[in-house]
Design a protein around this motif. Structure first.
Motif, PDB file in Angstrom:
ATOM      1  N   ALA A   1      21.174   8.919  -8.184  1.00 56.59           N
ATOM      2  CA  ALA A   1      20.822  10.184  -8.069  1.00 56.59           C
ATOM      3  C   ALA A   1      21.100  10.975  -7.139  1.00 56.59           C
ATOM      4  CB  ALA A   1      19.176  10.224  -8.489  1.00 56.59           C
ATOM      5  N   PRO A   2      21.336  12.461  -6.923  1.00 56.18           N
ATOM      6  CA  PRO A   2      21.681  12.910  -5.661  1.00 56.18           C
ATOM      7  C   PRO A   2      20.933  12.913  -4.707  1.00 56.18           C
ATOM      8  CG  PRO A   2      21.786  14.508  -7.842  1.00 56.18           C
ATOM      9  CD  PRO A   2      20.999  13.448  -8.100  1.00 56.18           C
ATOM     10  N   PRO A   3      21.466  12.813  -3.503  1.00 57.98           N
ATOM     11  CA  PRO A   3      20.612  12.761  -2.055  1.00 57.98           C
ATOM     12  C   PRO A   3      19.557  14.042  -2.087  1.00 57.98           C
ATOM     13  CG  PRO A   3      22.762  12.546  -1.710  1.00 57.98           C
ATOM     14  CD  PRO A   3      22.783  12.853  -3.003  1.00 57.98           C
ATOM     15  N   GLY A   4      18.464  13.572  -1.307  1.00 55.95           N
ATOM     16  CA  GLY A   4      17.473  14.930  -1.275  1.00 55.95           C
ATOM     17  C   GLY A   4      16.176  14.659  -1.907  1.00 55.95           C
ATOM     18  N   LEU A   5      15.913  13.370  -2.471  1.00 54.93           N
ATOM     19  CA  LEU A   5      14.301  13.179  -2.724  1.00 54.93           C
ATOM     20  C   LEU A   5      14.148  11.873  -2.475  1.00 54.93           C
ATOM     21  CD1 LEU A   5      14.353  14.427  -6.668  1.00 54.93           C
ATOM     22  CD2 LEU A   5      13.566  15.338  -4.607  1.00 54.93           C
ATOM     23  N   ALA A   6      12.858  11.619  -1.913  1.00 57.82           N
ATOM     24  CA  ALA A   6      12.206  10.207  -1.649  1.00 57.82           C
ATOM     25  C   ALA A   6      11.068   9.919  -2.650  1.00 57.82           C
ATOM     26  CB  ALA A   6      11.841  10.346  -0.329  1.00 57.82           C
ATOM     27  N   PRO A   7      11.469   9.018  -3.453  1.00 57.28           N
ATOM     28  CA  PRO A   7      10.281   8.616  -4.461  1.00 57.28           C
ATOM     29  C   PRO A   7       9.451   7.866  -3.484  1.00 57.28           C
ATOM     30  CG  PRO A   7      12.524   8.298  -5.497  1.00 57.28           C
ATOM     31  CD  PRO A   7      12.684   8.491  -4.138  1.00 57.28           C
ATOM     32  N   VAL A   8       7.945   7.948  -3.757  1.00 54.25           N
ATOM     33  CA  VAL A   8       7.043   7.056  -3.127  1.00 54.25           C
ATOM     34  C   VAL A   8       5.811   6.806  -3.830  1.00 54.25           C
ATOM     35  CG1 VAL A   8       7.475   8.531  -0.842  1.00 54.25           C
ATOM     36  CG2 VAL A   8       5.852   9.386  -2.274  1.00 54.25           C
ATOM     37  N   ALA A   9       5.415   5.919  -3.669  1.00 57.15           N
ATOM     38  CA  ALA A   9       4.080   5.259  -4.372  1.00 57.15           C
ATOM     39  C   ALA A   9       3.022   4.929  -3.151  1.00 57.15           C
ATOM     40  CB  ALA A   9       4.600   3.903  -4.705  1.00 57.15           C
ATOM     41  N   ILE A  10       1.735   5.331  -3.399  1.00 60.24           N
ATOM     42  CA  ILE A  10       0.683   5.342  -2.551  1.00 60.24           C
ATOM     43  C   ILE A  10      -0.585   4.493  -3.113  1.00 60.24           C
ATOM     44  CG2 ILE A  10      -0.575   6.737  -0.841  1.00 60.24           C
ATOM     45  CD1 ILE A  10       1.369   8.748  -0.899  1.00 60.24           C
ATOM     46  N   SER A  11      -1.097   3.589  -2.687  1.00 59.39           N
ATOM     47  CA  SER A  11      -2.100   2.861  -3.227  1.00 59.39           C
ATOM     48  C   SER A  11      -3.251   3.625  -3.227  1.00 59.39           C
ATOM     49  CB  SER A  11      -2.179   1.485  -2.750  1.00 59.39           C
ATOM     50  OG  SER A  11      -2.647   1.392  -1.469  1.00 59.39           O
ATOM     51  N   ALA A  12      -4.370   3.212  -4.107  1.00 58.15           N
ATOM     52  CA  ALA A  12      -5.663   3.757  -3.770  1.00 58.15           C
ATOM     53  C   ALA A  12      -6.467   3.355  -2.435  1.00 58.15           C
ATOM     54  CB  ALA A  12      -6.681   3.317  -5.024  1.00 58.15           C
ATOM     55  N   ARG A  13      -6.023   2.336  -2.019  1.00 56.43           N
ATOM     56  CA  ARG A  13      -6.445   1.770  -0.665  1.00 56.43           C
ATOM     57  C   ARG A  13      -5.903   2.587   0.330  1.00 56.43           C
ATOM     58  NH1 ARG A  13      -6.620  -2.882   3.107  1.00 56.43           N
ATOM     59  NH2 ARG A  13      -4.521  -3.361   2.928  1.00 56.43           N
TER      60      ARG A  13
ATOM     61  N   ASP B   1       0.793  -1.246   0.019  1.00 57.70           N
ATOM     62  CA  ASP B   1      -0.123   0.044   0.093  1.00 57.70           C
ATOM     63  C   ASP B   1       0.902   1.215   0.184  1.00 57.70           C
ATOM     64  OD1 ASP B   1      -2.771  -1.050   0.225  1.00 57.70           O
ATOM     65  OD2 ASP B   1      -2.027  -2.087   1.870  1.00 57.70           O
ATOM     66  N   TYR B   2       2.145   1.256   0.704  1.00 59.56           N
ATOM     67  CA  TYR B   2       2.900   2.396   0.637  1.00 59.56           C
ATOM     68  C   TYR B   2       4.250   1.934   0.505  1.00 59.56           C
ATOM     69  CZ  TYR B   2       5.254   6.791   2.292  1.00 59.56           C
ATOM     70  OH  TYR B   2       6.013   7.702   2.326  1.00 59.56           O
ATOM     71  N   ALA B   3       4.986   2.438  -0.544  1.00 68.82           N
ATOM     72  CA  ALA B   3       6.378   2.058  -0.687  1.00 68.82           C
ATOM     73  C   ALA B   3       7.176   3.428  -0.941  1.00 68.82           C
ATOM     74  CB  ALA B   3       6.573   1.283  -1.932  1.00 68.82           C
ATOM     75  N   TYR B   4       8.660   3.400  -0.606  1.00 67.18           N
ATOM     76  CA  TYR B   4       9.508   4.586  -0.650  1.00 67.18           C
ATOM     77  C   TYR B   4      11.002   3.954  -0.658  1.00 67.18           C
ATOM     78  CZ  TYR B   4      10.468   3.625   4.349  1.00 67.18           C
ATOM     79  OH  TYR B   4      10.658   2.846   5.451  1.00 67.18           O
ATOM     80  N   THR B   5      11.610   4.751  -1.491  1.00 69.70           N
ATOM     81  CA  THR B   5      13.070   4.779  -1.615  1.00 69.70           C
ATOM     82  C   THR B   5      13.987   6.100  -1.430  1.00 69.70           C
ATOM     83  OG1 THR B   5      14.807   3.589  -2.514  1.00 69.70           O
ATOM     84  CG2 THR B   5      13.271   4.969  -4.200  1.00 69.70           C
ATOM     85  N   GLY B   6      15.227   5.909  -1.580  1.00 66.62           N
ATOM     86  CA  GLY B   6      15.808   7.254  -1.515  1.00 66.62           C
ATOM     87  C   GLY B   6      16.613   7.506  -2.868  1.00 66.62           C
ATOM     88  N   ALA B   7      16.542   8.711  -3.517  1.00 67.76           N
ATOM     89  CA  ALA B   7      17.270   9.032  -4.926  1.00 67.76           C
ATOM     90  C   ALA B   7      18.585   8.480  -4.731  1.00 67.76           C
ATOM     91  CB  ALA B   7      17.028  10.530  -5.050  1.00 67.76           C
ATOM     92  N   GLN B   8      19.347   8.760  -3.658  1.00 65.31           N
ATOM     93  CA  GLN B   8      20.687   8.243  -3.583  1.00 65.31           C
ATOM     94  C   GLN B   8      21.200   6.915  -3.623  1.00 65.31           C
ATOM     95  OE1 GLN B   8      19.028   9.296  -1.004  1.00 65.31           O
ATOM     96  NE2 GLN B   8      19.815   8.421   0.601  1.00 65.31           N
ATOM     97  N   LYS B   9      20.146   5.910  -3.726  1.00 66.54           N
ATOM     98  CA  LYS B   9      20.491   4.663  -3.512  1.00 66.54           C
ATOM     99  C   LYS B   9      20.463   4.027  -4.938  1.00 66.54           C
ATOM    100  CE  LYS B   9      20.328   4.386   1.096  1.00 66.54           C
ATOM    101  NZ  LYS B   9      21.480   3.467   2.060  1.00 66.54           N
ATOM    102  N   CYS B  10      19.668   3.092  -5.247  1.00 62.48           N
ATOM    103  CA  CYS B  10      19.584   2.353  -6.341  1.00 62.48           C
ATOM    104  C   CYS B  10      19.679   3.217  -7.520  1.00 62.48           C
ATOM    105  CB  CYS B  10      18.572   1.286  -6.311  1.00 62.48           C
ATOM    106  SG  CYS B  10      18.714   0.000  -5.075  1.00 62.48           S
ATOM    107  N   LEU B  11      18.992   4.229  -7.751  1.00 66.80           N
ATOM    108  CA  LEU B  11      18.788   5.019  -8.662  1.00 66.80           C
ATOM    109  C   LEU B  11      20.230   5.974  -9.096  1.00 66.80           C
ATOM    110  CD1 LEU B  11      15.347   6.293  -8.554  1.00 66.80           C
ATOM    111  CD2 LEU B  11      16.297   4.685  -9.827  1.00 66.80           C
TER     112      LEU B  11
END
Length: 381
Positions: A197-209, A185-195
């Motif tokens: 990219a520079p630190p400072g962003l947290a890509p998130v995904a939020i389900s309809a539920r 239902d909710y997932a997140y990561t950090g830009a500076q990890k697997c991608l």
């Protein structure tokens, strides 16, 4: 006058070296965060994040202006109210951080624990699921190099009706993630990890539920900055909420595009190949896998137990003098393990050849680089 800095070999479990495309994107001229071009960029980022997370078409995706820990906190701030029963899986430092955050937001926290170096057991989660409103688990526990069995845990949670939050900081973007199929239902990561990219962003995904549960809150979200409605105002309705770091968006977009173009399965294979070759190269020195069960080893963070008598701090300090950064253990594993990052641009032969050649010199041990290269060589047909 430009200052010439020595090239640094960054082998930590985050941050990772910035992808060349992301580095170039950082130099783009500044645009306002309400500019139509930025909104168009954001729409592309949202679509790409759905692909990266394996999310349903109606999943809301966005970038939080902060690191992965903000992604963690935003989930609890929006999905937990005082008195809610929250079940947290803890087998390392970041699972423990989840439990602390949920407690600070007033949850009644129950903890399912596993020893450091071991995965969370689904049976232990099943035994405590009753009454939980939300279950939280770290997919890849960065502090110990353990891969938790999220698909099996998610199947249990689906049957209970609870929400499932997954910390995907060291997995999303480097291997396939199946948010929709698993029922996350909710997932997140950090830009500076697997991608990378520079630190400072947290890509998130939020389900309809998750949004439905958020809409049913009895109390306002205590964290205004990452209120789900406020995020949706900016990302979907294109109205002002707060100033986003535009150039970090451009860099994340470039890094994410590069990851998807390479393919998540290919990236997963790349991490596994480098990790296997490293283990073969270092084994004669007495380095052994910290995680005993092969299926529970996190592909993106290679945790190796140090040889008896190995001078952890001394060797890492001498490596740092050569501009090579290696990370040791965290908390209880300090002085016991090394954690070698295999995410994004770190999972390449060149930086690890630099490390192995330096170790040959520092330890007076020959053959490390040769064994590494032999393990990387394709098997003859």
């Amino acid at each position: 006058m430009a200052v010439s800095l020595p090239e640094h070999t960054l082998l930590t479990p985050g941050p990772t070296p910035i992808h060349p495309d992301a580095l170039a994107a950082l130099t783009r001229p500044m645009l306002g965060h309400m500019d139509p071009e930025v909104f168009a960029l954001n729409r592309e980022i949202q679509a790409d994040l759905r692909v990266m997370y394996g999310a349903a078409p109606d999943t809301f995706t966005a970038l939080l202006a902060g690191t992965g820990s903000l992604g963690m906190e935003a989930g609890f701030a929006n999905l937990v109210e005082p008195g809610d029963e929250v079940l947290v899986c803890v087998n390392g430092s970041f699972g423990a951080r989840m439990a602390e955050m949920a407690t600070r937001y007033g949850a009644r926290v129950r903890v399912v624990q596993a020893p450091h170096g071991e995965p969370i057991e689904p049976a232990a989660v099943a035994a405590q699921l009753d009454g939980a409103r939300l279950v939280a688990v770290v997919h890849g526990e960065t502090s110990t190099g353990v891969l938790n069995p999220v698909p099996a845990l998610a199947a249990l949670v689906r049957g209970s009706g609870a929400l499932l939050t997954v910390d995907a900081v060291t997995t999303a973007g480097m291997e396939p993630f199946f948010m929709q199929d698993w029922g996350v239902d909710y997932a997140y990561t950090g830009a500076q990890k697997c991608l990378s990219a520079p630190p400072g962003l947290a890509p998130v995904a939020i389900s309809a539920r998750a949004f439905e549960c958020f809409a049913a809150r009895r109390t306002p979200t205590p964290l205004w900055y990452c209120d789900f409605d406020g995020l949706r105002d900016y990302w979907d309705r294109q109205s002002y909420h707060h100033t986003v770091p535009v150039n970090l968006h451009y860099a994340l977009h470039a890094a994410l595009r590069a990851a998807l173009a390479e393919g998540l399965h290919a990236r997963q294979a790349r991490a596994a190949q480098i990790g296997g070759a490293l283990q073969r190269a270092l084994a004669p020195l007495g380095f052994t896998p910290y995680v005993a069960r092969p299926e529970a080893r996190l592909p993106t963070v290679l945790a190796l137990r140090l040889p008896p008598g190995f001078d952890d701090a001394g060797v890492r300090g001498r490596l740092r003098e050569r501009h090579i950064s290696v990370t040791g253990g965290l908390g209880p594993t300090a002085g016991q393990i090394w954690r070698l990052g295999l995410m994004g641009e770190t999972a390449r032969p060149a930086p690890y050849l630099t490390l192995l050649r330096a170790l040959e010199d520092l330890l007076g041990e020959r053959g490390l680089a040769e064994r590494f290269l032999d393990a990387l060589a394709p098997v003859p047909a």
